[in-house]
Each structure stands twice: as C-alpha cells, then as structure tokens.
Design a protein around this motif. Structure first.
Motif, PDB file in Angstrom:
ATOM      1  N   VAL A 156      -3.221   3.705  -2.420  1.00 20.34           N
ATOM      2  CA  VAL A 156      -3.336   2.818  -3.572  1.00 20.34           C
ATOM      3  C   VAL A 156      -2.680   1.506  -3.172  1.00 20.34           C
ATOM      4  CG1 VAL A 156      -2.668   2.429  -5.980  1.00 20.34           C
ATOM      5  CG2 VAL A 156      -3.214   4.738  -5.192  1.00 20.34           C
TER       6      VAL A 156
ATOM      7  N   ASN B 263      -7.504   1.422  -6.218  1.00 21.87           N
ATOM      8  CA  ASN B 263      -7.547   2.665  -5.448  1.00 21.87           C
ATOM      9  C   ASN B 263      -8.279   2.425  -4.138  1.00 21.87           C
ATOM     10  OD1 ASN B 263      -6.169   4.389  -7.178  1.00 21.87           O
ATOM     11  ND2 ASN B 263      -7.981   4.723  -8.408  1.00 21.87           N
ATOM     12  N   GLU B 264      -7.668   2.872  -3.065  1.00 25.64           N
ATOM     13  CA  GLU B 264      -8.259   2.844  -1.721  1.00 25.64           C
ATOM     14  C   GLU B 264      -8.055   4.220  -1.123  1.00 25.64           C
ATOM     15  OE1 GLU B 264      -6.050  -0.331   0.121  1.00 25.64           O
ATOM     16  OE2 GLU B 264      -7.432  -1.835  -0.677  1.00 25.64           O
ATOM     17  N   HIS B 265      -8.710   5.183  -1.696  1.00 24.39           N
ATOM     18  CA  HIS B 265      -8.522   6.597  -1.367  1.00 24.39           C
ATOM     19  C   HIS B 265      -8.305   6.811   0.130  1.00 24.39           C
ATOM     20  CE1 HIS B 265      -8.682  10.808  -2.161  1.00 24.39           C
ATOM     21  NE2 HIS B 265      -9.544  10.964  -1.195  1.00 24.39           N
TER      22      HIS B 265
ATOM     23  N   GLN C 299      -0.714   7.906  -3.165  1.00 24.01           N
ATOM     24  CA  GLN C 299      -0.909   8.129  -4.600  1.00 24.01           C
ATOM     25  C   GLN C 299       0.342   8.699  -5.261  1.00 24.01           C
ATOM     26  OE1 GLN C 299      -3.688   7.366  -6.499  1.00 24.01           O
ATOM     27  NE2 GLN C 299      -2.460   7.965  -8.248  1.00 24.01           N
TER      28      GLN C 299
ATOM     29  N   ARG D 258       0.871  -1.187   0.000  1.00 22.38           N
ATOM     30  CA  ARG D 258       0.000   0.000   0.000  1.00 22.38           C
ATOM     31  C   ARG D 258       0.901   1.229   0.000  1.00 22.38           C
ATOM     32  NH1 ARG D 258      -3.937   0.942   4.295  1.00 22.38           N
ATOM     33  NH2 ARG D 258      -5.041   2.131   2.753  1.00 22.38           N
TER      34      ARG D 258
END
Length: 91
Positions: free
Chosen positions: A44, A39-41, A10, A7
């Motif tokens: 990422v 995407n895991e705002h 961005q 993880r």
C-alpha cells in the motif's frame, strides 16, 4: 501543506492510521491533515498531508514529496473528508 509518502505492507497501515488519528485529534485544530492511500497489491502506498514540518518526525520512513507527484485518485483513510474532496476531486 507538506506531503510525505511511504510504501508499506498491508498489515502496517493500521498502526500508521492510529498514529495519524492520535496526532490529528490533538494537533489538527484546522482540519488540514490527511492520510490517503493507493493499493499496490501486496503493498500500500500511503501519503500524509501535514500542516507543519515538525509533525513529520513521527512518521518513520516517510519521504517528502510534491502534491504533483501523487496519483489522481487515492482513497481517504483518515482526515477531513471535505478537504480531501477539495484537494482530489476539485473540477
């Protein structure tokens, strides 16, 4: 094929993509490498598929994982689109 995941913020994706593209250009003659993401705002999650364990050393902070641990529908950042399709969109 070896899978590894990390993880990242961005703004880190671009440098990992450059590393991947440089490595793939010089070492991936069989088009076996993939760099995919979800995407895991604001983060990422990145996965890299590598044909050889020794290539993983360049990917600091990536931990090995199983293909079965990956999401069903990541998106392709870099690598062979045909391989990506066969791995993630096979019926």
């Amino acid at each position: 094929m070896l899978w590894a995941m990390r993880r990242v913020q961005q703004n880190e994706v671009r440098s990992i993509e450059r590393l991947f593209r440089d490595q793939a250009t010089s070492l991936d003659l069989g088009n076996q490498m993939l760099l995919v993401a979800v995407n895991e705002h604001p983060m990422v999650r990145l996965w890299v598929a590598l044909p050889d364990y020794d290539l993983l050393e360049a990917y600091y902070g990536f931990d090995r994982c199983k293909r079965s641990d990956m999401p069903v529908a990541p998106y392709l950042i870099a690598g062979c689109s045909r391989l990506f399709g066969s791995v993630f969109h096979a019926l």
